[in-house]
Write a protein that holds these residues in place. Structure first.
Motif, PDB file in Angstrom:
ATOM      1  N   PHE A 114       0.828  -1.202   0.000  1.00 39.39           N
ATOM      2  CA  PHE A 114       0.000   0.000   0.000  1.00 39.39           C
ATOM      3  C   PHE A 114       0.868   1.260   0.000  1.00 39.39           C
ATOM      4  O   PHE A 114       0.541   2.262  -0.642  1.00 39.39           O
ATOM      5  CB  PHE A 114      -0.935  -0.003   1.209  1.00 39.39           C
ATOM      6  CG  PHE A 114      -1.904   1.158   1.240  1.00 39.39           C
ATOM      7  CD1 PHE A 114      -2.692   1.439   0.136  1.00 39.39           C
ATOM      8  CD2 PHE A 114      -2.017   1.953   2.373  1.00 39.39           C
ATOM      9  CE1 PHE A 114      -3.588   2.496   0.158  1.00 39.39           C
ATOM     10  CE2 PHE A 114      -2.906   3.014   2.402  1.00 39.39           C
ATOM     11  CZ  PHE A 114      -3.693   3.284   1.295  1.00 39.39           C
ATOM     12  N   TYR A 158       2.007   1.785  -3.430  1.00 39.49           N
ATOM     13  CA  TYR A 158       0.904   2.376  -4.196  1.00 39.49           C
ATOM     14  C   TYR A 158       0.812   3.882  -3.936  1.00 39.49           C
ATOM     15  O   TYR A 158       0.681   4.682  -4.877  1.00 39.49           O
ATOM     16  CB  TYR A 158      -0.401   1.680  -3.804  1.00 39.49           C
ATOM     17  CG  TYR A 158      -1.656   2.371  -4.271  1.00 39.49           C
ATOM     18  CD1 TYR A 158      -2.163   2.129  -5.548  1.00 39.49           C
ATOM     19  CD2 TYR A 158      -2.333   3.261  -3.434  1.00 39.49           C
ATOM     20  CE1 TYR A 158      -3.317   2.760  -5.975  1.00 39.49           C
ATOM     21  CE2 TYR A 158      -3.483   3.899  -3.864  1.00 39.49           C
ATOM     22  CZ  TYR A 158      -3.970   3.646  -5.132  1.00 39.49           C
ATOM     23  OH  TYR A 158      -5.105   4.284  -5.562  1.00 39.49           O
ATOM     24  N   TYR A 216      -8.958   1.747   1.812  1.00 37.78           N
ATOM     25  CA  TYR A 216      -8.035   0.628   1.600  1.00 37.78           C
ATOM     26  C   TYR A 216      -8.291  -0.492   2.609  1.00 37.78           C
ATOM     27  O   TYR A 216      -8.399  -1.667   2.233  1.00 37.78           O
ATOM     28  CB  TYR A 216      -6.599   1.129   1.713  1.00 37.78           C
ATOM     29  CG  TYR A 216      -5.575   0.023   1.848  1.00 37.78           C
ATOM     30  CD1 TYR A 216      -5.247  -0.793   0.772  1.00 37.78           C
ATOM     31  CD2 TYR A 216      -4.939  -0.211   3.077  1.00 37.78           C
ATOM     32  CE1 TYR A 216      -4.314  -1.807   0.900  1.00 37.78           C
ATOM     33  CE2 TYR A 216      -4.007  -1.225   3.208  1.00 37.78           C
ATOM     34  CZ  TYR A 216      -3.703  -2.018   2.127  1.00 37.78           C
ATOM     35  OH  TYR A 216      -2.787  -3.019   2.259  1.00 37.78           O
ATOM     36  N   LYS A 217      -8.393  -0.133   3.874  1.00 37.85           N
ATOM     37  CA  LYS A 217      -8.612  -1.143   4.909  1.00 37.85           C
ATOM     38  C   LYS A 217      -9.956  -1.847   4.723  1.00 37.85           C
ATOM     39  O   LYS A 217     -10.065  -3.060   4.925  1.00 37.85           O
ATOM     40  CB  LYS A 217      -8.528  -0.507   6.294  1.00 37.85           C
ATOM     41  CG  LYS A 217      -7.115  -0.108   6.693  1.00 37.85           C
ATOM     42  CD  LYS A 217      -7.079   0.466   8.112  1.00 37.85           C
ATOM     43  CE  LYS A 217      -5.646   0.770   8.544  1.00 37.85           C
ATOM     44  NZ  LYS A 217      -5.572   1.356   9.903  1.00 37.85           N
ATOM     45  N   LEU A 229      -4.527  -3.315  -5.378  1.00 36.76           N
ATOM     46  CA  LEU A 229      -3.752  -2.104  -5.639  1.00 36.76           C
ATOM     47  C   LEU A 229      -3.278  -2.031  -7.081  1.00 36.76           C
ATOM     48  O   LEU A 229      -2.947  -0.957  -7.579  1.00 36.76           O
ATOM     49  CB  LEU A 229      -2.548  -2.032  -4.693  1.00 36.76           C
ATOM     50  CG  LEU A 229      -2.883  -1.948  -3.211  1.00 36.76           C
ATOM     51  CD1 LEU A 229      -1.614  -2.016  -2.374  1.00 36.76           C
ATOM     52  CD2 LEU A 229      -3.640  -0.660  -2.902  1.00 36.76           C
ATOM     53  N   ASN A 277      -8.339   0.602  -7.430  1.00 32.50           N
ATOM     54  CA  ASN A 277      -7.867   1.987  -7.374  1.00 32.50           C
ATOM     55  C   ASN A 277      -9.032   2.961  -7.321  1.00 32.50           C
ATOM     56  O   ASN A 277      -9.012   3.950  -6.573  1.00 32.50           O
ATOM     57  CB  ASN A 277      -7.007   2.312  -8.600  1.00 32.50           C
ATOM     58  CG  ASN A 277      -5.625   1.703  -8.494  1.00 32.50           C
ATOM     59  OD1 ASN A 277      -5.161   1.372  -7.409  1.00 32.50           O
ATOM     60  ND2 ASN A 277      -4.948   1.549  -9.620  1.00 32.50           N
ATOM     61  N   ILE A 328     -10.569   2.795  -3.834  1.00 34.76           N
ATOM     62  CA  ILE A 328      -9.676   3.308  -2.784  1.00 34.76           C
ATOM     63  C   ILE A 328      -9.622   4.828  -2.785  1.00 34.76           C
ATOM     64  O   ILE A 328      -9.592   5.475  -1.725  1.00 34.76           O
ATOM     65  CB  ILE A 328      -8.265   2.720  -2.942  1.00 34.76           C
ATOM     66  CG1 ILE A 328      -8.262   1.227  -2.553  1.00 34.76           C
ATOM     67  CG2 ILE A 328      -7.254   3.461  -2.069  1.00 34.76           C
ATOM     68  CD1 ILE A 328      -6.973   0.511  -2.886  1.00 34.76           C
TER      69      ILE A 328
END
Length: 423
Positions: free
Chosen positions: A5, A8, A120-121, A411, A417, A420
């Motif tokens: 991450f 990213y 993200y999480k 990712l 993407n 996120i």
């Protein structure tokens, strides 16, 4: 939090870069983020940064914590001597080069929007069929359609790599490669590897010599596949055995390594005896099969090309010595569709690449003219949102599931993407 991450965030500059400072207060201006390195060594090569008004060119290393530098023994590795910035999520230790000079460190945490971290999480911790299952339908059509098209060519490239390996093994003989691919895909999932092993057991020069004689050709394929090891008093079977014995001796053949063909749980039209006879008929009718496949550009042209059935004996048989109602047992359009998807388009793509030609639009036109494939993965995706019902989308969705969803590569996925970075 995973290190991927952080890669990213850095790669896509997903942080506030306006007033960056090192952990000891020196200003950082990013001129070039660098090239992502997926092999050993620092994570990003050829970065350009201005640190405290000094232009630096070199590499960037990324860790969750500063102390991971020592955990990974980078201080002993010459490959890390040219690191100009250490990017971390949490700074817990100063890092020094071999000459005891301090490596500038950027702690990313204060510069990353909390919504990015939350999204993200939420995605990674999902326990659904795919991580983005509940939000998959919210991705805009433009993003999704462009990604699916790219995924289709990723899948084609993967198939092309296998074709190139067969080409290498065949001393650059495209006809030989086509023959092996057709055998493999005539075997469908159950017998694909067995049929491929059969194709590999026979040099294509032998196929050229026997293709115009159906009984010799059938004797060769059935014999190499071990299908002639049956008790039968039929004249046809006796002739095949005699012809195979002659061919085996003449060409010094061995079927060691040929995987046994399976009949169990197959519908009779998919029995390997029927599929092999159809291959024999196809090659007996078509002299320049590879050239024709390369030249044809429309679905209906391929339907005409593959409008073949079985040889005479197999019109009234599915297995040796057991008669059935007579029929030509022509290849169905649905079966030809599978040949187009798994053999025709991949070999056209690989051949065009070898010639330095770009035929992507032609291939897209063909694949989008075919009906969507039916399987559990594609069906589940179609329940999440609507798609055009064509084989391009089904192939792309299979690539998405196998190479991204199943491997948690959100990712590297345009859909991941999109989700996120949403507000």
């Amino acid at each position: 939090m995973q290190e991927d991450f952080l890669h990213y965030i850095w790669k896509y500059k997903a942080f506030d870069s306006a007033n960056l400072k090192t952990t000891n207060g020196q200003p950082i201006v990013i001129k070039n983020l660098g090239q992502h390195n997926f092999n050993s060594g620092p994570d990003f090569f050829n970065s350009q940064l201005i640190i405290a008004e000094q232009l630096w060119a070199g590499n960037v290393e990324i860790h969750l914590k500063s102390s991971d530098w020592y955990v990974h023994n980078h201080e002993r590795d010459k490959a890390y001597d040219n690191v100009i910035l250490h990017v971390v999520w949490e700074h817990d230790s100063d890092i020094f080069r071999k000459d005891n000079t301090l490596i500038p460190t950027l702690e990313l945490k204060p510069y990353v929007d909390v919504s990015l971290l939350y999204n993200y999480k939420s995605l990674i911790k999902s326990k659904s069929w795919i991580n983005c299952e509940k939000d998959f339908g919210d991705v805009d059509d433009f993003t999704l359609n462009n990604w699916l098209e790219r995924l289709y060519f990723e899948r084609l490239q993967r198939k092309s790599n296998s074709i190139n390996e067969l080409l290498r093994q065949s001393q650059n003989n495209w006809e030989s490669v086509l023959f092996k691919l057709l055998l493999k895909n005539f075997g469908l999932n159950v017998n694909s590897e067995a049929m491929l092993s059969l194709g590999k057991s026979i040099d294509y020069s032998i196929i050229r010599k026997v293709r115009n004689n159906c009984q010799d050709f059938e004797a060769l394929l059935f014999g190499q596949a071990g299908l002639l090891e049956v008790d039968s008093e039929e004249l046809y079977v006796a002739n095949l055995k005699e012809r195979y014995t002659f061919l085996k001796h003449k060409y010094q053949l061995t079927n060691q390594g040929v995987i046994p063909l399976q009949f169990f749980r197959l519908r009779p039209p998919n029995f390997p005896t029927i599929r092999l006879s159809q291959v024999v008929n196809l090659y007996n009718i078509e002299d320049n099969l590879f050239s024709k496949i390369i030249s044809l550009q429309k679905k209906d042209d391929f339907y005409c090309l593959f409008k073949v059935g079985v040889t005479d004996y197999w019109k009234s048989h599915y297995t040796f010595s057991k008669e059935s109602t007579s029929s030509n047992k022509l290849l169905t359009k649905s079966f030809i569709d599978l040949l187009i998807i798994n053999t025709i388009i991949p070999i056209k793509f690989a051949y065009a690449n070898s010639q330095g030609k770009f035929i992507e639009e032609e291939l897209l036109s063909i694949i989008k003219s075919l009906n969507v494939e039916k399987n559990s993965v594609v069906d589940k995706f179609f329940k999440l949102r609507t798609f055009d019902h064509n084989a391009c989308n089904s192939q792309s969705l299979l690539q998405l599931k196998q190479e991204y969803c199943d491997k948690n590569k959100c990712l590297q996925c345009a859909i991941g993407n999109n989700l996120i970075t949403k507000n």
